[in-house]
Design a protein around this motif. Structure first.
Motif, PDB file in Angstrom:
ATOM      1  N   ASP A 228      -2.697  23.549   9.852  1.00  0.00           N
ATOM      2  CA  ASP A 228      -1.492  22.814  10.233  1.00  0.00           C
ATOM      3  C   ASP A 228      -1.823  21.344  10.441  1.00  0.00           C
ATOM      4  O   ASP A 228      -2.990  20.966  10.573  1.00  0.00           O
ATOM      5  N   ILE A 229      -0.787  20.532  10.509  1.00  0.00           N
ATOM      6  CA  ILE A 229      -0.900  19.117  10.859  1.00  0.00           C
ATOM      7  C   ILE A 229      -0.235  18.970  12.220  1.00  0.00           C
ATOM      8  O   ILE A 229       0.943  19.309  12.378  1.00  0.00           O
ATOM      9  N   VAL A 230      -1.011  18.495  13.202  1.00  0.00           N
ATOM     10  CA  VAL A 230      -0.496  18.375  14.568  1.00  0.00           C
ATOM     11  C   VAL A 230      -1.008  17.098  15.215  1.00  0.00           C
ATOM     12  O   VAL A 230      -1.923  16.453  14.704  1.00  0.00           O
ATOM     13  N   GLY A 231      -0.442  16.781  16.353  1.00  0.00           N
ATOM     14  CA  GLY A 231      -0.887  15.632  17.128  1.00  0.00           C
ATOM     15  C   GLY A 231      -1.990  16.011  18.099  1.00  0.00           C
ATOM     16  O   GLY A 231      -2.274  17.190  18.331  1.00  0.00           O
ATOM     17  N   ILE A 232      -2.588  14.999  18.703  1.00  0.00           N
ATOM     18  CA  ILE A 232      -3.687  15.207  19.646  1.00  0.00           C
ATOM     19  C   ILE A 232      -3.242  16.021  20.862  1.00  0.00           C
ATOM     20  O   ILE A 232      -4.022  16.803  21.414  1.00  0.00           O
ATOM     21  N   THR A 233      -1.975  15.903  21.241  1.00  0.00           N
ATOM     22  CA  THR A 233      -1.479  16.674  22.380  1.00  0.00           C
ATOM     23  C   THR A 233      -1.524  18.166  22.076  1.00  0.00           C
ATOM     24  O   THR A 233      -1.964  18.968  22.910  1.00  0.00           O
ATOM     25  N   SER A 234      -1.094  18.549  20.889  1.00  0.00           N
ATOM     26  CA  SER A 234      -1.129  19.966  20.501  1.00  0.00           C
ATOM     27  C   SER A 234      -2.559  20.490  20.470  1.00  0.00           C
ATOM     28  O   SER A 234      -2.839  21.603  20.939  1.00  0.00           O
ATOM     29  N   PHE A 235      -3.482  19.687  19.941  1.00  0.00           N
ATOM     30  CA  PHE A 235      -4.887  20.089  19.929  1.00  0.00           C
ATOM     31  C   PHE A 235      -5.394  20.268  21.361  1.00  0.00           C
ATOM     32  O   PHE A 235      -6.042  21.269  21.676  1.00  0.00           O
ATOM     33  N   SER A 236      -5.095  19.324  22.217  1.00  0.00           N
ATOM     34  CA  SER A 236      -5.547  19.390  23.614  1.00  0.00           C
ATOM     35  C   SER A 236      -5.022  20.640  24.305  1.00  0.00           C
ATOM     36  O   SER A 236      -5.749  21.284  25.071  1.00  0.00           O
TER      37      SER A 236
ATOM     38  N   LYS B 166     -11.725  33.456  13.926  1.00  0.00           N
ATOM     39  CA  LYS B 166     -11.995  32.709  15.162  1.00  0.00           C
ATOM     40  C   LYS B 166     -11.848  31.199  15.009  1.00  0.00           C
ATOM     41  O   LYS B 166     -11.962  30.472  15.979  1.00  0.00           O
ATOM     42  N   LEU B 167     -11.622  30.703  13.797  1.00  0.00           N
ATOM     43  CA  LEU B 167     -11.536  29.256  13.559  1.00  0.00           C
ATOM     44  C   LEU B 167     -10.157  28.858  13.065  1.00  0.00           C
ATOM     45  O   LEU B 167      -9.613  29.464  12.147  1.00  0.00           O
ATOM     46  N   LYS B 168      -9.637  27.821  13.694  1.00  0.00           N
ATOM     47  CA  LYS B 168      -8.395  27.186  13.247  1.00  0.00           C
ATOM     48  C   LYS B 168      -8.742  25.722  12.958  1.00  0.00           C
ATOM     49  O   LYS B 168      -9.423  25.076  13.755  1.00  0.00           O
ATOM     50  N   ILE B 169      -8.294  25.220  11.821  1.00  0.00           N
ATOM     51  CA  ILE B 169      -8.530  23.814  11.464  1.00  0.00           C
ATOM     52  C   ILE B 169      -7.195  23.092  11.432  1.00  0.00           C
ATOM     53  O   ILE B 169      -6.268  23.488  10.724  1.00  0.00           O
ATOM     54  N   LEU B 170      -7.127  22.025  12.228  1.00  0.00           N
ATOM     55  CA  LEU B 170      -5.910  21.227  12.347  1.00  0.00           C
ATOM     56  C   LEU B 170      -6.175  19.808  11.870  1.00  0.00           C
ATOM     57  O   LEU B 170      -7.196  19.216  12.221  1.00  0.00           O
TER      58      LEU B 170
END
Length: 125
Positions: free
Chosen positions: A105-113, A79-83
Motif C-alpha cells: 500500500d501507499i500510506v503516510g508516516i502516521t499510518s506507519f507509526s 510476517k512482512l508488510k511493505i508500505l
C-alpha cells in the motif's frame, strides 16, 4: 513483537540490509512493517532504481545476488508488510501501478507509526 524498518535510500547495500533484517525479524516470528520513503521508494518500483555507489554495493552487484529474495521470503511467511510513503510517492510522481508486487500500500508516516506502535523501529539511510 513488532518491528518497523524505515528505508530512506535506494543504495543497493542498504536495500540488501533492509531485506536481510526483515527476513531475520520475520523468522523470529515478529510482525515486520517496512516503510519505504524518500529515495527508498525507488527500490520497490516494477523496474527498481538501485544506486551502486559504495564499494559494498559494487561487490553485491558483481555477485549477481538477488537482494529482493529476502523480501520475498519474508512476505511468503505472512510476517512482512511493505508500505510506500505517500509523500515520497507524490514528489517522485509515483502511484500504486508504478510499484512492484512487493508493495502492499501507499500510506503516510502516521499510518506507519500506528502500525508499529510500541514496537522497535530501525532507520536505514
Amino acid at each position: 513483537m513488532k518491528v518497523g524498518i524505515i528505508l530512506g535510500s535506494n543504495e543497493l547495500d542498504r536495500v540488501a540490509y533492509a531485506g536481510m533484517h526483515a527476513l531475520i525479524s520475520a523468522t523470529l516470528d515478529n510482525e515486520v512493517v517496512l516503510f519505504a520513503t524518500m529515495d527508498g521508494v525507488k527500490a520497490f518500483l516494477k523496474n527498481p532504481d538501485l544506486r551502486v555507489e559504495s564499494g559494498t554495493s559494487k561487490t553485491i552487484r558483481e555477485s549477481n545476488e538477488d537482494v529482493f529474495q529476502h523480501f520475498r521470503k519474508a512476505k511468503k511467511s505472512g510476517k512482512l508488510k511493505i508500505l510506500a510513503c505517500s509523500y515520497a510517492s507524490k514528489i517522485h510522481g509515483l502511484d500504486k501501478d508504478d510499484y512492484g508486487d512487493l508493495v502492499d500500500d501507499i500510506v503516510g508516516i502516521t499510518s506507519f507509526s500506528m502500525e508499529v506502535e510500541g514496537g522497535q523501529i530501525i532507520s536505514i539511510w
